[in-house]
Scaffold this motif. Structure first.
Motif, short mmCIF file in Angstrom:
data_model
loop_
_atom_site.label_atom_id
_atom_site.label_comp_id
_atom_site.label_asym_id
_atom_site.label_seq_id
_atom_site.Cartn_x
_atom_site.Cartn_y
_atom_site.Cartn_z
N ASN A 121 -0.59 31.81 -4.20
CA ASN A 121 -0.75 32.37 -2.85
C ASN A 121 -1.65 33.61 -2.84
OD1 ASN A 121 0.36 31.04 -0.57
ND2 ASN A 121 2.40 31.25 -1.48
N VAL A 123 -4.45 33.62 -4.37
CA VAL A 123 -5.82 33.09 -4.43
C VAL A 123 -6.13 32.20 -3.23
CG1 VAL A 123 -7.38 31.62 -5.80
CG2 VAL A 123 -5.79 33.15 -6.96
N LEU A 124 -5.12 31.42 -2.83
CA LEU A 124 -5.31 30.53 -1.67
C LEU A 124 -4.02 30.51 -0.86
CD1 LEU A 124 -3.89 27.90 -3.28
CD2 LEU A 124 -6.23 27.56 -3.98
N ASN A 125 -3.99 29.71 0.18
CA ASN A 125 -2.78 29.61 0.97
C ASN A 125 -1.96 28.42 0.47
OD1 ASN A 125 -0.78 29.39 2.84
ND2 ASN A 125 -2.11 29.66 4.63
N ALA A 126 -1.16 28.68 -0.58
CA ALA A 126 -0.46 27.57 -1.25
C ALA A 126 0.41 26.80 -0.28
CB ALA A 126 0.37 28.11 -2.41
N GLN A 129 -2.00 24.57 1.46
CA GLN A 129 -2.99 23.80 0.71
C GLN A 129 -2.44 23.01 -0.48
OE1 GLN A 129 -5.61 27.50 0.59
NE2 GLN A 129 -7.13 25.89 0.37
N ARG A 170 -1.62 17.58 1.89
CA ARG A 170 -2.35 18.80 1.53
C ARG A 170 -3.43 18.46 0.50
NH1 ARG A 170 3.28 22.15 0.81
NH2 ARG A 170 4.00 21.80 2.91
N LYS A 172 -4.28 19.87 -2.37
CA LYS A 172 -4.06 20.05 -3.82
C LYS A 172 -2.61 19.72 -4.17
CE LYS A 172 -7.07 24.13 -4.00
NZ LYS A 172 -8.25 23.65 -4.72
N PRO A 210 -9.78 32.61 -10.47
CA PRO A 210 -9.60 32.22 -9.07
C PRO A 210 -10.52 31.05 -8.70
CG PRO A 210 -9.64 34.60 -9.24
CD PRO A 210 -9.97 34.06 -10.61
N GLU A 211 -11.73 31.06 -9.26
CA GLU A 211 -12.68 29.98 -8.97
C GLU A 211 -12.15 28.63 -9.46
OE1 GLU A 211 -15.30 28.22 -7.20
OE2 GLU A 211 -15.04 30.37 -6.87
N ARG A 214 -9.45 27.44 -7.15
CA ARG A 214 -9.98 26.94 -5.86
C ARG A 214 -10.60 25.55 -6.03
NH1 ARG A 214 -12.39 32.02 -5.51
NH2 ARG A 214 -10.89 33.49 -4.68
N LYS A 215 -11.21 25.32 -7.20
CA LYS A 215 -11.89 24.04 -7.43
C LYS A 215 -10.90 22.90 -7.77
CE LYS A 215 -15.42 21.81 -10.24
NZ LYS A 215 -15.83 21.61 -11.60
#
Ligand code: 13P
Ligand code: SF4
Length: 365
Positions: A121, A123-126, A129, A170, A172, A210-211, A214-215
């Motif tokens: 969370n 890094v992204l909106n777990a 996502q 979602r 991921k 973080p990259e 995201r990938k």
């Protein structure tokens, strides 16, 4: 007349023959009050008493369909937890030896998974996502974690269907605790290996940038089965050199390379069915636990089929092996005398959410 609970120590000293006599006598007294569920890896001297056998998916379905008061689970802890969660209120799930755990299930715990979720969370909106997917080989609190977050449970026989379900919701998946089942499932769906990242729970951000997070399409928890990691591609190559017409089948808990080099990959039930349905006089190399392989070899020998174990060393599920005739005799005799021993009871604050994640799975698969 009801007697006092008998301590296990007295049974520990018993010879196997005496245990078998007492198991048969206790079962006769219990009649339909007790049902024995046995996983395919169960040792032969216990497996012979099974009322129902199967892989994790089949056993979790059937646990909820039996009417017996006592569900005696000859398997490992998470399987008895599933039986408790899926059973009716009057039923009692029992694990004859409480030390029969699953070392893979122990590789993920709630504190580490919650920390992983917090870090994701950052890094992204777990929550929007990522779908959390837990292999059924996990503790009930992790199933509840998934249930609460729109996630789901899978087994080795439905992982592809479940992953598809998860990706429809979602973008991921966080898959735990078995990286190998997760990787094989992702690869079957066409996900490139560099979009499946291993999350090491002992490192900050799982050891990823973080990259990379995201990938990633699939985040694979760094867990494995100690039995299935023993099987190696070199074992397959040696077999193919010696038996060019031979066939190879592996459980998806084996490494990606072992699965890739196998002719068939599937759950324990799938392995049993594939070999039983195969043509006579075929020769098989099997990458899964030894008790299953030995039993299967005996069962199909009369058709001229040869079933060979993949590794040169003995690979047994040492925890499931703990359910021996001594523990079974002790459990059944106590039950016949009206004493419940080794009940597995999932706490009330976890059971409904864990059940939700399991029911999502059963509805989809
Ligand atoms: P199955 O669901 O294929 O029986 O697998 C369970 C297990 O623990 C394999 O190691
Ligand atoms: Fe767990 Fe491995 Fe045993 Fe299966 S074989 S129950 S994954 S330790």
């Amino acid at each position: 007349m009801q007697t006092a609970t008998v301590n296990f120590d007295k049974f520990n000293q018993l010879q196997d023959d005496a245990c078998h006599e007492r198991i048969r006598a206790a079962r006769a007294r219990l009649g339909k009050k007790a049902v024995l569920l046995c996983h395919h890896y169960q040792r032969a001297d216990v497996y012979q008493y099974a009322d129902i056998t199967g892989d994790s998916l089949k056993l979790s379905r059937l646990a909820s369909q039996t009417d017996a008061e006592y569900i005696v689970f000859c398997g490992v802890h998470f399987m008895a937890e599933v039986a408790d969660i899926m059973s009716k209120p009057h039923q009692i799930a029992i694990l004859p030896d409480l030390a029969a755990g699953c070392s893979m299930a122990d590789m993920a715990n709630l504190a580490k998974v919650e920390r992983c979720w917090r870090e994701l969370n950052s890094v992204l909106n777990a929550d929007e996502q990522v779908t959390p997917v837990t292999y059924i080989n996990s503790a009930a609190d992790l199933k509840a974690f998934c249930g609460e977050r729109g996630g789901i449970v899978c087994t080795s026989s439905n992982a592809g269907t479940i992953a598809k379900w998860a990706f429809e919701r979602r973008e991921k998946i966080l898959f735990f605790p078995d990286q190998h089942l997760g990787r094989w499932t992702g690869a079957q769906m066409g996900i490139p290996l560099d979009e499946m990242m291993v999350w090491d729970p002992d490192l900050e951000l799982g050891g990823l940038t973080p990259e990379q997070i995201r990938k990633a399409k699939l985040l694979l928890w760094k867990g494995h089965c100690s039995v299935h990691q023993m099987f190696q591609p070199a074992h397959i190559q040696k077999f193919r050199n010696q038996h060019p017409n031979g066939l190879v089948i592996a459980h998806p808990e084996c490494s990606y390379e072992v699965c890739r080099q196998s002719d068939y990959v599937g759950s324990t039930e799938h392995i049993v069915k594939t070999i039983k349905d195969a043509a006579p006089n075929t020769h098989w190399l099997v990458g899964t636990e030894l008790n299953l392989v030995n039993r299967l070899a005996e069962e199909v020998r009369h058709e001229g089929k040869v079933v060979q174990f993949m590794a040169p060393t003995v690979c047994m599920c040492s925890t499931m092996q703990r359910i021996d005739p001594q523990h079974l005799a002790w459990t059944l005799e106590n039950l016949a005398d009206g004493h419940v021993v080794n009940q597995i009871r999932v706490p009330a604050h976890e059971a409904p959410l864990a059940k939700l994640a399991l029911e999502r799975m059963l509805a989809v698969s």
